[in-house]
Design a protein around this motif. Structure first.
Motif, short mmCIF file in Angstrom:
data_model
loop_
_atom_site.label_atom_id
_atom_site.label_comp_id
_atom_site.label_asym_id
_atom_site.label_seq_id
_atom_site.Cartn_x
_atom_site.Cartn_y
_atom_site.Cartn_z
N ALA A 186 15.94 37.83 55.75
CA ALA A 186 15.79 39.21 55.25
C ALA A 186 16.87 39.53 54.22
CB ALA A 186 15.86 40.20 56.43
N ASP A 187 18.09 39.03 54.46
CA ASP A 187 19.18 39.28 53.51
C ASP A 187 18.91 38.63 52.16
OD1 ASP A 187 20.57 40.78 55.34
OD2 ASP A 187 21.89 39.14 55.98
N SER A 188 18.32 37.44 52.17
CA SER A 188 18.01 36.75 50.92
C SER A 188 16.96 37.51 50.13
CB SER A 188 17.51 35.32 51.20
OG SER A 188 18.54 34.52 51.73
N ILE A 189 15.98 38.07 50.82
CA ILE A 189 14.96 38.87 50.14
C ILE A 189 15.60 40.10 49.50
CG2 ILE A 189 12.96 40.37 50.52
CD1 ILE A 189 11.94 38.37 52.56
N ASP A 190 16.46 40.78 50.24
CA ASP A 190 17.13 41.97 49.71
C ASP A 190 18.00 41.62 48.51
OD1 ASP A 190 15.97 43.62 51.55
OD2 ASP A 190 17.67 43.62 52.93
N THR A 191 18.68 40.48 48.59
CA THR A 191 19.54 40.05 47.48
C THR A 191 18.73 39.85 46.21
OG1 THR A 191 21.18 39.00 48.92
CG2 THR A 191 21.06 38.21 46.65
N GLN A 192 17.61 39.16 46.33
CA GLN A 192 16.76 38.90 45.17
C GLN A 192 16.18 40.20 44.59
OE1 GLN A 192 13.98 35.57 45.34
NE2 GLN A 192 15.11 34.73 47.07
N ILE A 193 15.75 41.09 45.46
CA ILE A 193 15.20 42.37 44.99
C ILE A 193 16.28 43.19 44.30
CG2 ILE A 193 14.22 44.58 45.72
CD1 ILE A 193 12.72 43.07 47.90
N ASN A 194 17.48 43.21 44.87
CA ASN A 194 18.58 43.98 44.28
C ASN A 194 18.94 43.46 42.90
OD1 ASN A 194 18.75 45.57 46.57
ND2 ASN A 194 20.45 44.45 47.47
N ILE A 195 19.09 42.14 42.77
CA ILE A 195 19.52 41.55 41.51
C ILE A 195 18.45 41.67 40.43
CG2 ILE A 195 20.07 39.35 40.36
CD1 ILE A 195 21.52 38.51 42.89
N ASN A 196 17.22 41.35 40.78
CA ASN A 196 16.15 41.26 39.78
C ASN A 196 15.45 42.58 39.48
OD1 ASN A 196 15.98 38.26 39.24
ND2 ASN A 196 15.72 38.25 41.45
N ALA A 197 15.47 43.52 40.41
CA ALA A 197 14.71 44.77 40.22
C ALA A 197 15.58 46.02 40.33
CB ALA A 197 13.56 44.83 41.23
N ARG A 198 16.29 46.14 41.43
CA ARG A 198 17.03 47.38 41.65
C ARG A 198 18.15 47.59 40.63
NH1 ARG A 198 21.62 49.22 43.27
NH2 ARG A 198 21.76 51.23 44.32
N PHE A 199 19.00 46.57 40.45
CA PHE A 199 20.15 46.73 39.56
C PHE A 199 19.75 47.05 38.13
CE2 PHE A 199 23.39 44.84 36.71
CZ PHE A 199 24.45 45.67 37.02
N PRO A 200 18.82 46.29 37.50
CA PRO A 200 18.44 46.64 36.13
C PRO A 200 17.82 48.03 36.01
CG PRO A 200 17.04 44.88 36.97
CD PRO A 200 18.16 45.03 37.93
N THR A 201 17.05 48.44 37.02
CA THR A 201 16.44 49.77 36.97
C THR A 201 17.50 50.86 37.04
OG1 THR A 201 14.47 48.91 38.11
CG2 THR A 201 14.73 51.29 38.04
N GLN A 202 18.42 50.72 37.97
CA GLN A 202 19.49 51.71 38.11
C GLN A 202 20.41 51.72 36.89
OE1 GLN A 202 19.49 54.00 40.16
NE2 GLN A 202 19.06 53.41 42.27
N LEU A 203 20.65 50.55 36.31
CA LEU A 203 21.52 50.49 35.14
C LEU A 203 20.87 51.19 33.94
CD1 LEU A 203 24.22 49.42 34.12
CD2 LEU A 203 23.06 47.32 33.43
N ILE A 204 19.58 50.96 33.76
CA ILE A 204 18.87 51.65 32.68
C ILE A 204 18.93 53.16 32.89
CG2 ILE A 204 16.60 52.06 31.64
CD1 ILE A 204 15.95 49.11 32.19
N ARG A 205 18.65 53.58 34.13
CA ARG A 205 18.70 55.02 34.43
C ARG A 205 20.06 55.62 34.08
NH1 ARG A 205 21.47 57.56 37.78
NH2 ARG A 205 22.12 55.64 38.84
N ALA A 206 21.12 54.92 34.46
CA ALA A 206 22.46 55.44 34.27
C ALA A 206 22.91 55.41 32.80
CB ALA A 206 23.44 54.65 35.13
N LEU A 207 22.44 54.42 32.04
CA LEU A 207 22.90 54.28 30.65
C LEU A 207 21.95 54.89 29.62
CD1 LEU A 207 24.32 50.62 30.59
CD2 LEU A 207 25.59 52.78 30.57
N LEU A 208 20.79 55.31 30.05
CA LEU A 208 19.81 55.86 29.10
C LEU A 208 20.34 57.06 28.32
CD1 LEU A 208 17.06 55.29 27.96
CD2 LEU A 208 16.04 56.64 29.80
N PRO A 209 21.04 58.02 28.95
CA PRO A 209 21.60 59.13 28.15
C PRO A 209 22.55 58.66 27.06
CG PRO A 209 21.62 59.68 30.49
CD PRO A 209 21.26 58.22 30.40
N THR A 210 23.35 57.64 27.36
CA THR A 210 24.28 57.10 26.36
C THR A 210 23.53 56.44 25.22
OG1 THR A 210 25.99 56.70 28.03
CG2 THR A 210 26.15 55.43 25.99
N LEU A 211 22.51 55.68 25.54
CA LEU A 211 21.73 54.99 24.51
C LEU A 211 20.94 55.99 23.66
CD1 LEU A 211 20.51 52.01 26.71
CD2 LEU A 211 22.06 51.86 24.75
#
Length: 349
Positions: A181-206
């Motif tokens: 279960a931890d491996s699944i969460d790790t892959q989802i976090n790295i490949n999907a969650r992190f880029p989505t959250q980063l775009i959300r957070a940096l979009l006003p700056t961009l």
């Protein structure tokens, strides 16, 4: 000239008279002037449509890249590359520095990032290089550390490259019911969650620093899926859809690039094929690219107008063939390749 019509005496065909009668009616209807004209018009339209798509596809590999329009800040234009320690991410860093951008590298190993930054500073003395440490697999909002570092930059962030991704857990190839279960969460976090959250957070700056661009790295696996890396390919399909949706959102929100690229927030993603990296050492004859070739090809496609592009025409040809073949044939070919990779990985462990 339309084909000649049939005039058979269907009654003479005994038990076959029924299919002969209706077969003749169908053929004569098809041979009529109206049907033939319609077929000719539709056929011509299909051919021209195919040729137009082919021409546009070829043009996208010939036309000059629009990358340099994002290097416009008087105080220095910055590019942020996630997962920049090696592989495709590191290749993006080298290419962007070579094109005049200052670059901030993202990774989770501080010592490695410090070593790379020092080497790059010597190689590119006229550029400013920085780094930020954040574990993309964490649920503790690692994007906050990246945003904080971006706000401290001595120039404007105009390019975001969401490259971080992959299958960092071991074993790399495993049936879904056997993965933890931890491996699944790790892959989802790295490949999907992190880029989505980063775009959300940096979009006003961009949006403030426009013209700016968001680049996302997808995968051919996100098109077809693949056994033994089901979580990874599912997240890459998510990234493809995120890219398309975000591009449409920028349009309806009034941030679509103008014709001269003097404003707007462009969004472009890449369907990346087999590329050599620390995680992937598998060779596919003719279709395997180096990390540098992949990064260079991605940056060359900027300005094509498409939400999803291919780094090279070889990948485009490979995926085009994949989606044209019957699904069962593609599935069998992908399964054969993944079984070979899993077997090889198990031997090396």
């Amino acid at each position: 000239m339309p084909p000649p019509k049939l005039d058979l005496d269907w009654k003479e065909y005994g038990p076959f008279s029924f299919p002969v009668f209706y077969g003749q009616k169908a053929y004569n209807a098809w041979a009529g002037d109206t049907i033939q004209l319609t077929a000719a018009v539709v056929g011509t339209a299909v051919v021209f449509s195919f040729l137009a798509r082919l021409g546009l596809s070829i043009w996208s590999y010939i036309k000059p890249s629009k990358l340099q329009v994002y290097c416009h800040s008087e105080t220095g234009s910055w590019a942020l590359v996630t997962g920049a320690s090696d592989g495709i991410g590191r290749a993006f860093v080298d290419e962007l520095l070579d094109r005049g951008f200052n670059v901030m590298l993202h990774g989770r190993n501080r010592e490695k990032l410090e070593r790379i930054t020092k080497a790059l500073a010597e190689q590119f003395p006229r550029r400013t290089i920085d780094f930020v440490v954040a574990d993309a697999s964490s649920l503790d909002h690692p994007e906050d550390a990246v945003v904080e570092k971006v706000q401290q930059l001595p120039g404007k962030l105009t390019v975001l490259v969401n490259n971080v991704g992959g299958v960092p857990t071991k074993p790399q190839y495993v049936s879904l019911h056997k993965i933890t279960a931890d491996s699944i969460d790790t892959q989802i976090n790295i490949n999907a969650r992190f880029p989505t959250q980063l775009i959300r957070a940096l979009l006003p700056t961009l949006q403030e620093n426009q013209p700016s661009i968001i680049l996302t790295c997808g995968s051919a696996g996100g098109i077809s899926g693949a056994p033994y890396i089901a979580t990874y390919t599912a997240t890459k399909a998510y990234v493809h859809n995120l890219t398309q949706s975000l591009k449409a959102e920028m349009v309806v929100e009034g941030f679509a690039p103008d014709k001269k690229y003097t404003k707007g927030v462009e969004v472009q993603g890449y369907i990346i094929g087999n590329t050599r990296s620390a995680q992937n050492t598998t060779e596919m004859p003719y279709f395997t690219a180096s990390a540098r070739e992949c990064a260079k090809g991605c940056l060359a496609r900027i300005g094509s107008g498409k939400a999803l592009e291919y780094p090279t025409w070889k990948v485009a040809m490979q995926i085009g063939l994949m989606v044209t073949l019957p699904e069962a044939v593609t599935r069998k070919a992908v399964a054969k390749e993944m079984i070979a990779r899993k077997t090889q990985a198990e031997k090396e462990e």
